[in-house]
Design a protein around this motif. Structure first.
Motif, PDB file in Angstrom:
ATOM      1  N   ARG A 178       0.805   9.140  -1.634  1.00 39.65           N
ATOM      2  CA  ARG A 178      -0.150  10.190  -1.988  1.00 39.65           C
ATOM      3  C   ARG A 178      -0.721  10.893  -0.754  1.00 39.65           C
ATOM      4  O   ARG A 178      -0.870  12.121  -0.738  1.00 39.65           O
ATOM      5  N   ARG A 179      -1.035  10.106   0.275  1.00 45.00           N
ATOM      6  CA  ARG A 179      -1.729  10.657   1.439  1.00 45.00           C
ATOM      7  C   ARG A 179      -0.805  11.372   2.406  1.00 45.00           C
ATOM      8  O   ARG A 179      -1.185  12.387   2.999  1.00 45.00           O
TER       9      ARG A 179
ATOM     10  N   GLN B  28      -4.820  -0.035   8.136  1.00 38.59           N
ATOM     11  CA  GLN B  28      -5.075   0.139   6.719  1.00 38.59           C
ATOM     12  C   GLN B  28      -5.390  -1.215   6.107  1.00 38.59           C
ATOM     13  O   GLN B  28      -4.976  -2.250   6.610  1.00 38.59           O
TER      14      GLN B  28
ATOM     15  N   ARG C  44      -0.503   4.461  -1.983  1.00 44.38           N
ATOM     16  CA  ARG C  44      -1.485   5.202  -1.202  1.00 44.38           C
ATOM     17  C   ARG C  44      -0.802   6.031  -0.116  1.00 44.38           C
ATOM     18  O   ARG C  44      -1.138   7.205   0.095  1.00 44.38           O
TER      19      ARG C  44
ATOM     20  N   GLY D 244       0.781  -1.236   0.000  1.00 44.24           N
ATOM     21  CA  GLY D 244       0.000   0.000   0.000  1.00 44.24           C
ATOM     22  C   GLY D 244       0.809   1.280   0.000  1.00 44.24           C
ATOM     23  O   GLY D 244       0.295   2.336   0.385  1.00 44.24           O
TER      24      GLY D 244
END
Length: 217
Positions: free
Chosen positions: A33-34, A204, A30, A27
């Motif tokens: 980006r976050r 997550q 993700r 992950g």
């Protein structure tokens, strides 16, 4: 694969297969980006430290993603295992990417600082003293953000990983070490109980824990 006497051919195949398995289960696109991209964008680029970088696939991906976003980034990957360092160094060179055979404590002693400090699937390898040392070193090294991502122990994660990898990854340590890693990993509640004040634990999907610390410096 952590054993010093493990098969070097299987070990190299494992490093070569990490990009595929990490792309499926870790992950980090993700997470970039976050969490990572906003820090770099706010500084018009910056520096990232990948602790326990292994074969270097995450460090290489971070450079690629940042440059796709038009961000100048310098990524340093460190791993104390000389075999991991040798493999990472053997891959094609990438501007802005550096690998070192080093512990995080060595960088602290050198007075190094990075905008973002992170690791992938390292926590479950550490005993209590090394775990505490990693968190302490991470805070000392990070100007803005620390992210440590690891597997969350779960019977579902174990069963699905076991079944999903059975037809693949022959001749490497991906399946056997992956199953061992799941057994050794924290649940979210165990991880939250193990960290000191100032650290945040986030769950997550699928079956990942994320430790987060913001320094604001």
């Amino acid at each position: 694969m952590d054993r010093p006497d493990c098969d070097p051919v299987r070990l190299e195949r494992t490093y070569a297969q990490f990009p595929l398995i990490n792309a499926v289960v870790s992950g980090w696109r993700r997470n970039y980006r976050r969490y990572v991209r906003p820090v770099l964008a706010g500084r018009d680029g910056g520096t990232v430290l990948d602790i326990g970088s292994g074969g270097g696939d995450l460090a290489r991906a971070l450079v690629r993603w940042a440059r796709q976003d038009g961000l100048a980034v310098e990524v340093t990957g460190i791993d104390p295992d000389p075999r991991a360092h040798a493999y990472a160094e053997s891959r094609p060179k990438v501007p802005g990417l550096t690998f070192r055979a080093a512990f995080s404590s060595q960088l602290v002693a050198e007075g190094q600082r990075f905008d973002v400090v992170l690791s992938n699937h390292v926590l479950h390898h550490l005993d209590a003293g090394a775990f505490e040392g990693l968190l302490t070193d991470s805070q000392a090294l990070a100007r803005s953000l620390v992210l440590h991502s690891d597997i969350e122990r779960s019977p579902w994660a174990y069963g699905l990983f076991s079944a999903g990898t059975l037809p693949f990854f022959h001749g490497s340590y991906i399946r056997t070490d992956g199953l061992t890693s799941i057994r050794r990993s924290y649940t979210a509640a165990e991880l939250a109980a193990a960290v000191p004040a100032g650290w945040e634990t986030r769950r997550q999907r699928p079956w990942q824990n994320l430790l987060l610390h913001r320094s604001g410096q």
